[in-house]
Write a protein that holds these residues in place. Structure first.
Motif, PDB file in Angstrom:
ATOM      1  N   LEU A 256      -1.571   2.801   6.959  1.00 32.20           N
ATOM      2  CA  LEU A 256      -0.765   4.072   7.035  1.00 32.20           C
ATOM      3  C   LEU A 256      -0.737   4.628   5.704  1.00 32.20           C
ATOM      4  CD1 LEU A 256       2.198   2.823   9.210  1.00 32.20           C
ATOM      5  CD2 LEU A 256       0.012   4.021  10.116  1.00 32.20           C
ATOM      6  N   PRO A 257      -0.896   5.937   5.820  1.00 32.48           N
ATOM      7  CA  PRO A 257      -0.649   6.784   4.398  1.00 32.48           C
ATOM      8  C   PRO A 257       0.588   6.292   3.894  1.00 32.48           C
ATOM      9  CG  PRO A 257      -1.758   8.165   5.977  1.00 32.48           C
ATOM     10  CD  PRO A 257      -1.274   6.723   6.819  1.00 32.48           C
ATOM     11  N   MET A 258       1.003   6.483   2.632  1.00 32.61           N
ATOM     12  CA  MET A 258       2.123   6.124   1.977  1.00 32.61           C
ATOM     13  C   MET A 258       3.113   6.953   2.675  1.00 32.61           C
ATOM     14  SD  MET A 258       3.394   6.330  -1.880  1.00 32.61           S
ATOM     15  CE  MET A 258       4.882   5.625  -2.388  1.00 32.61           C
ATOM     16  N   ASP A 259       3.350   8.191   2.958  1.00 32.19           N
ATOM     17  CA  ASP A 259       4.456   8.696   3.596  1.00 32.19           C
ATOM     18  C   ASP A 259       4.835   8.271   4.922  1.00 32.19           C
ATOM     19  OD1 ASP A 259       4.851  10.705   1.451  1.00 32.19           O
ATOM     20  OD2 ASP A 259       3.558  12.367   2.280  1.00 32.19           O
ATOM     21  N   ASP A 260       3.740   8.048   5.757  1.00 28.26           N
ATOM     22  CA  ASP A 260       3.943   7.307   7.128  1.00 28.26           C
ATOM     23  C   ASP A 260       4.377   5.761   6.843  1.00 28.26           C
ATOM     24  OD1 ASP A 260       3.003   9.641   8.259  1.00 28.26           O
ATOM     25  OD2 ASP A 260       1.153   8.885   8.608  1.00 28.26           O
ATOM     26  N   SER A 261       3.978   5.243   5.870  1.00 25.71           N
ATOM     27  CA  SER A 261       4.233   3.855   5.721  1.00 25.71           C
ATOM     28  C   SER A 261       5.794   3.812   5.237  1.00 25.71           C
ATOM     29  CB  SER A 261       3.600   3.181   4.480  1.00 25.71           C
ATOM     30  OG  SER A 261       2.071   3.040   4.920  1.00 25.71           O
ATOM     31  N   LEU A 262       6.290   4.500   4.557  1.00 22.47           N
ATOM     32  CA  LEU A 262       7.705   4.691   4.197  1.00 22.47           C
ATOM     33  C   LEU A 262       8.616   5.089   5.338  1.00 22.47           C
ATOM     34  CD1 LEU A 262       7.248   5.919   0.306  1.00 22.47           C
ATOM     35  CD2 LEU A 262       7.495   3.592   1.210  1.00 22.47           C
ATOM     36  N   ALA A 263       8.081   6.169   6.069  1.00 22.91           N
ATOM     37  CA  ALA A 263       8.934   6.303   7.252  1.00 22.91           C
ATOM     38  C   ALA A 263       8.866   5.276   7.907  1.00 22.91           C
ATOM     39  CB  ALA A 263       8.228   7.544   7.827  1.00 22.91           C
ATOM     40  N   LEU A 264       8.033   4.444   8.407  1.00 22.67           N
ATOM     41  CA  LEU A 264       8.301   3.284   9.100  1.00 22.67           C
ATOM     42  C   LEU A 264       9.202   2.183   8.572  1.00 22.67           C
ATOM     43  CD1 LEU A 264       7.376   1.571  11.471  1.00 22.67           C
ATOM     44  CD2 LEU A 264       5.317   0.618  10.184  1.00 22.67           C
ATOM     45  N   ILE A 265       9.027   1.874   7.096  1.00 21.82           N
ATOM     46  CA  ILE A 265      10.212   0.964   6.843  1.00 21.82           C
ATOM     47  C   ILE A 265      11.152   1.557   7.000  1.00 21.82           C
ATOM     48  CG2 ILE A 265      10.652   0.168   4.351  1.00 21.82           C
ATOM     49  CD1 ILE A 265       7.714   0.119   3.519  1.00 21.82           C
ATOM     50  N   SER A 266      11.630   2.878   6.548  1.00 20.64           N
ATOM     51  CA  SER A 266      12.969   3.680   6.725  1.00 20.64           C
ATOM     52  C   SER A 266      13.570   3.094   8.057  1.00 20.64           C
ATOM     53  CB  SER A 266      12.881   4.910   6.265  1.00 20.64           C
ATOM     54  OG  SER A 266      13.974   5.712   6.380  1.00 20.64           O
ATOM     55  N   ARG A 267      12.699   3.635   9.349  1.00 19.70           N
ATOM     56  CA  ARG A 267      13.281   3.247  10.657  1.00 19.70           C
ATOM     57  C   ARG A 267      13.745   1.949  10.720  1.00 19.70           C
ATOM     58  NH1 ARG A 267       8.702   6.552  11.586  1.00 19.70           N
ATOM     59  NH2 ARG A 267       7.498   4.871  12.223  1.00 19.70           N
ATOM     60  N   MET A 268      12.700   1.055  10.189  1.00 13.42           N
ATOM     61  CA  MET A 268      13.144  -0.289  10.316  1.00 13.42           C
ATOM     62  C   MET A 268      14.276  -0.671   9.610  1.00 13.42           C
ATOM     63  SD  MET A 268       9.250  -2.179  10.044  1.00 13.42           S
ATOM     64  CE  MET A 268       9.884  -3.883  10.439  1.00 13.42           C
ATOM     65  N   GLU A 269      14.521  -0.256   8.491  1.00 12.73           N
ATOM     66  CA  GLU A 269      15.724  -0.328   7.661  1.00 12.73           C
ATOM     67  C   GLU A 269      17.056   0.032   8.682  1.00 12.73           C
ATOM     68  OE1 GLU A 269      19.003  -0.058   4.947  1.00 12.73           O
ATOM     69  OE2 GLU A 269      18.036   1.324   5.833  1.00 12.73           O
ATOM     70  N   GLU A 270      16.727   1.348   9.139  1.00 14.86           N
ATOM     71  CA  GLU A 270      18.017   1.764   9.968  1.00 14.86           C
ATOM     72  C   GLU A 270      18.469   0.863  11.021  1.00 14.86           C
ATOM     73  OE1 GLU A 270      16.805   5.573  10.655  1.00 14.86           O
ATOM     74  OE2 GLU A 270      16.977   6.386   8.673  1.00 14.86           O
ATOM     75  N   GLY A 271      17.220   0.575  11.814  1.00 15.51           N
ATOM     76  CA  GLY A 271      17.277  -0.260  12.971  1.00 15.51           C
ATOM     77  C   GLY A 271      18.019  -1.691  12.707  1.00 15.51           C
ATOM     78  N   SER A 272      17.826  -1.912  11.252  1.00  9.27           N
ATOM     79  CA  SER A 272      18.227  -3.587  11.162  1.00  9.27           C
ATOM     80  C   SER A 272      19.957  -3.423  10.972  1.00  9.27           C
ATOM     81  CB  SER A 272      17.854  -3.867   9.764  1.00  9.27           C
ATOM     82  OG  SER A 272      17.988  -3.234   8.750  1.00  9.27           O
ATOM     83  N   ARG A 273      20.301  -2.115  10.662  1.00  8.87           N
ATOM     84  CA  ARG A 273      21.832  -2.033  10.654  1.00  8.87           C
ATOM     85  C   ARG A 273      22.561  -2.231  11.966  1.00  8.87           C
ATOM     86  NH1 ARG A 273      22.320   2.998   7.121  1.00  8.87           N
ATOM     87  NH2 ARG A 273      20.163   3.211   6.743  1.00  8.87           N
ATOM     88  N   LYS A 274      21.883  -1.847  13.071  1.00 13.46           N
ATOM     89  CA  LYS A 274      22.467  -1.685  14.359  1.00 13.46           C
ATOM     90  C   LYS A 274      23.058  -3.099  14.891  1.00 13.46           C
ATOM     91  CE  LYS A 274      20.069   2.592  15.428  1.00 13.46           C
ATOM     92  NZ  LYS A 274      19.293   3.142  16.216  1.00 13.46           N
TER      93      LYS A 274
END
Length: 289
Positions: free
Chosen positions: A271-289
């Motif tokens: 994935l391009p860098m922006d898409d990669s970071l967006a995916l990591i950010s979504r995963m980090e947010e999901g891990s807080r639930k």
């Protein structure tokens, strides 16, 4: 008691390989090259095979015989000769860090850039403290708890190369998405902390992070992960391969180029860098639930 033969370090090996290559380009034999500088052929052979020390002052002399007068090349090889036996901070962990690992830390400290494809784990230079301890404990199956703690300290200390004041290391890391879904039963917040660490590291101008998605097209990284280490100036790149029993280096120019070409294809499949970071950010947010 006879003098101990110097242990071949990775810096000494790189120096010897470069000198052997320059001699080969001239067509000179060991005997003729050694005679030109007033040495014996066995002495020059030991230098080329990393079994003898070469003074920085002798580097330029030898290079002149080989017709090499590029100041950048001379300075780079003199630096290798000067630092061949240099002790780094990791030497304080000599009872814990294997010689091969110490060599790699030395390479990393000299490097200009590291390009790494990591299919199973987050690269060491990007690991959070808790993640480092957990993954080292899982993989270092012959180590004691105290050694695991020490190895985690070493791994975190290595990360200083990313923030060094002069010439911070450029890191281009491609991490497989599967590595980001790992879970830790005894410490469930470990991956959340690790995902946050990736997002923080990505804000550094010298760090590029891409994620290889689960649905990626076939690519050369399907075989294994690797680290491609590059140096400033004329010094050739080195590749590190790791397994449960330790590490191995690929140092031949043609062989290293295979990995450089493979990395370009891996970049294209990730994935391009922006898409990669967006995916990591979504995963980090999901891990807080």
């Amino acid at each position: 008691m006879p003098n101990a033969r110097p242990a071949p370090t990775v810096r000494r090996r790189r120096l010897g390989q470069a000198l052997r290559r320059f001699r080969g380009e001239t067509g000179m034999t060991l005997d003729s090259a050694a005679e030109a500088v007033g040495w014996t052929a066995p002495k020059l052979s030991r230098i080329e095979t990393a079994n003898a020390h070469l003074r920085p002052a002798d580097v330029a002399t030898l290079l002149r015989v080989y017709g090499v007068d590029d100041p950048e090349v001379v300075a780079a090889l003199e630096g290798l000769a000067r630092d061949a036996g240099k002790r780094g901070w990791w030497q304080t962990y000599s009872g814990i860090v294997s010689p091969t690992y110490a060599d790699y830390i030395s390479l990393e400290s000299d490097a200009d850039c590291v390009r790494e494809f990591s299919p199973l784990l987050v690269p060491g230079l990007l690991q959070a403290a808790s993640y480092a301890r957990e993954t080292i404990a899982a993989n270092a199956i012959t180590r004691s708890p105290e050694e695991v703690i020490a190895l985690a300290e070493v791994r975190l200390a290595r990360q200083s190369v990313l923030a060094r004041p002069e010439r911070p290391l450029k890191l281009w890391a491609i991490i497989h998405e599967a590595a980001l879904h790992q879970r830790f039963a005894l410490r469930p917040h470990t991956m959340r902390e690790q995902l946050r660490r990736l997002l923080d590291a990505a804000e550094m101008p010298n760090v590029t992070i891409q994620v290889m998605p689960m649905n990626a097209t076939p690519h050369p990284g399907s075989v294994s992960g690797f680290s491609l280490v590059s140096f400033p100036g004329p010094m050739p790149d080195v590749v590190l391969l790791e397994n449960l029993l330790g590490s191995a280096y690929v140092e031949g120019v043609d062989e290293v180029q295979v990995f450089a070409d493979a990395f370009e294809r891996i970049v294209a499949a990730a994935l391009p860098m922006d898409d990669s970071l967006a995916l990591i950010s979504r995963m980090e947010e999901g891990s807080r639930k």
